[in-house]
Write a protein that holds these residues in place. Structure first.
Motif, mmCIF file in Angstrom:
data_model
loop_
_atom_site.group_PDB
_atom_site.id
_atom_site.type_symbol
_atom_site.label_atom_id
_atom_site.label_comp_id
_atom_site.label_asym_id
_atom_site.label_seq_id
_atom_site.Cartn_x
_atom_site.Cartn_y
_atom_site.Cartn_z
ATOM 1 N N ALA A 74 0.868 -1.184 0.000
ATOM 2 C CA ALA A 74 0.000 0.000 0.000
ATOM 3 C C ALA A 74 0.896 1.223 0.000
ATOM 4 N N VAL A 75 0.328 2.341 -0.400
ATOM 5 C CA VAL A 75 1.115 3.581 -0.281
ATOM 6 C C VAL A 75 0.984 4.114 1.142
ATOM 7 N N GLY A 76 -0.216 3.973 1.750
ATOM 8 C CA GLY A 76 -0.411 4.376 3.143
ATOM 9 C C GLY A 76 0.244 3.363 4.070
ATOM 10 N N LEU A 99 0.287 3.390 -7.858
ATOM 11 C CA LEU A 99 -1.173 3.390 -7.751
ATOM 12 C C LEU A 99 -1.774 4.785 -7.904
ATOM 13 N N ARG A 236 -8.070 8.039 3.589
ATOM 14 C CA ARG A 236 -8.323 7.201 4.754
ATOM 15 C C ARG A 236 -9.548 7.749 5.484
ATOM 16 N N HIS A 283 -13.265 0.291 -0.429
ATOM 17 C CA HIS A 283 -11.821 0.596 -0.447
ATOM 18 C C HIS A 283 -11.140 -0.031 -1.675
ATOM 19 N N SER A 286 -7.034 1.392 -5.350
ATOM 20 C CA SER A 286 -5.942 0.861 -6.184
ATOM 21 C C SER A 286 -6.323 -0.469 -6.845
ATOM 22 N N ARG A 292 -2.723 -3.683 -8.789
ATOM 23 C CA ARG A 292 -2.499 -4.553 -7.626
ATOM 24 C C ARG A 292 -1.339 -5.519 -7.889
HETATM 25 C C1 DGY Z 1 -3.089 2.467 -0.298
HETATM 26 O O1 DGY Z 1 -2.199 2.006 -1.009
HETATM 27 O O2 DGY Z 1 -2.849 3.105 0.729
HETATM 28 C C2 DGY Z 1 -4.475 2.234 -0.755
HETATM 29 O O3 DGY Z 1 -5.398 2.711 0.143
HETATM 30 C C3 DGY Z 1 -4.682 0.771 -1.075
HETATM 31 O O4 DGY Z 1 -5.759 0.639 -1.927
#
Ligand code: DGY
Length: 317
Positions: A74-76, A99, A236, A283, A286, A292
């Motif tokens: 994930a990026v987060g 993403l 988020r 959610h 991405s 993915r």
């Molecule tokens: C992230 O990468 O943080 C996204 O929320 C995943 O879908």
């Protein structure tokens, strides 16, 4: 060397790891792995590949004595205690960049779907309520000439703005720092958050979640929105005070909202489900086959890079 993966991932990241001589073990179930089982599984691993649904807190980190890298798909990375991991000399990595377009596409889809009442119209059709064309049926809102407020002008926020600019909108943004290229390329203007809330027709949220962005949008500033404003969140859930948003939607103080993320994810406030002027997504920011797979691949590459070269490609701590 051994890596534990907390769920089956799309793409071929396992074979990439195996080619590099790294033994992989993947949690086979679609359920989120329990904390106790995760702790059991990571005792002797060199790396962990995890998801935003896995809470990697102090207790988990204390049980990974031989682990050198936690690679989040994930990026987060708000699911990981990155400071504590750093203290324990564990590198945490994420999957930025790849993403960006996919998430930006979804934010724009939500904005258009809210503006043109797409989900509501689809439900109307399925309920066999369409009897005749009517001049006032499902009236929505235009984009041309409207003001778009981007909250958080990072990679994703800027891509959303670029897409919406082609609808002949005006772009304003709120951000900790000024983004001069963004201003030059799209004619966007940096404003205060309150100004943005008061003056935008479409608001889209793209800040990461951390201590300083918890309820960044709250009762006080949400109530500044125009009566025909649309707000969309693909970042988020914790960034928006959900109960305050529900009140506004219930009392038709704004036109609509589009949410891909929730304050208590995956639990959904039942009040949200009762509203017509909202679109709810699970959610999927991405969630394309291409993205993915790329995310899983990059997560694996981060593991390989740390284990083989002692250096991460995308470190966050
Ligand atoms: C992230 O990468 O943080 C996204 O929320 C995943 O879908």
């Amino acid at each position: 060397m051994k890596v534990f993966i907390t769920q089956k991932l799309p793409g071929n990241c396992e074979s990439l790891l195996m080619k590099k001589g790294i033994v992989t073990e993947t949690y086979k179930s679609d359920d989120i792995i329990s904390k106790s089982y995760l702790i059991k599984k990571i005792k002797n691993v060199d790396a962990l590949i995890c998801l935003l649904t896995n809470k990697i807190d102090k207790e988990v980190i204390d049980n990974m004595s031989s682990c050198k890298v936690i690679s989040n798909v994930a990026v987060g990375f708000n699911n990981i205690d990155i400071e504590y991991a750093k203290l324990k000399k564990i590198v945490v990595t994420n999957t930025p960049g790849i993403l960006t377009d996919t998430t930006a596409d979804l934010a724009v889809s939500l904005i258009l779907a809210c503006a043109r009442r797409i989900a509501e119209s689809d439900q109307f059709m399925r309920a066999r309520k369409f009897k005749k064309w009517m001049p006032q049926l499902m009236l929505g809102l235009d984009l041309k000439g409207k003001t778009v407020g981007i909250i958080g002008a990072g990679r994703i926020g800027q891509e959303v703005a670029a897409r919406l600019k082609s609808f002949k909108t005006k772009i304003i943004y709120s951000s900790i720092t000024r983004k001069l290229d963004f201003e030059k390329n799209l004619g966007s203007i940096k404003v205060s958050l309150n100004y943005l809330m008061r003056n935008s027709d479409y608001i889209t949220v793209h800040v990461p979640f951390n201590k300083s962005t918890f309820h960044l949008l709250n009762k006080q500033n949400l109530t500044l929105m125009k009566k025909d404003a649309v707000i969309v969140n693909t970042s988020r859930g914790e960034v928006i005070e959900e109960t305050a948003l529900i009140e506004l939607l219930k009392n038709k103080k704004i036109f609509a909202a589009g949410l891909d993320v929730y304050e208590n994810e995956p639990n959904i406030n039942p009040e949200l489900l009762k509203l017509k002027n909202i679109i709810l997504l699970p959610h999927i920011g991405s969630a394309t086959i291409e993205t993915r797979s790329k995310m899983s691949f990059l997560a694996a590459k981060n593991v390989i890079s740390v284990l083989k070269n002692g250096k991460a490609i995308n470190p966050v701590n």
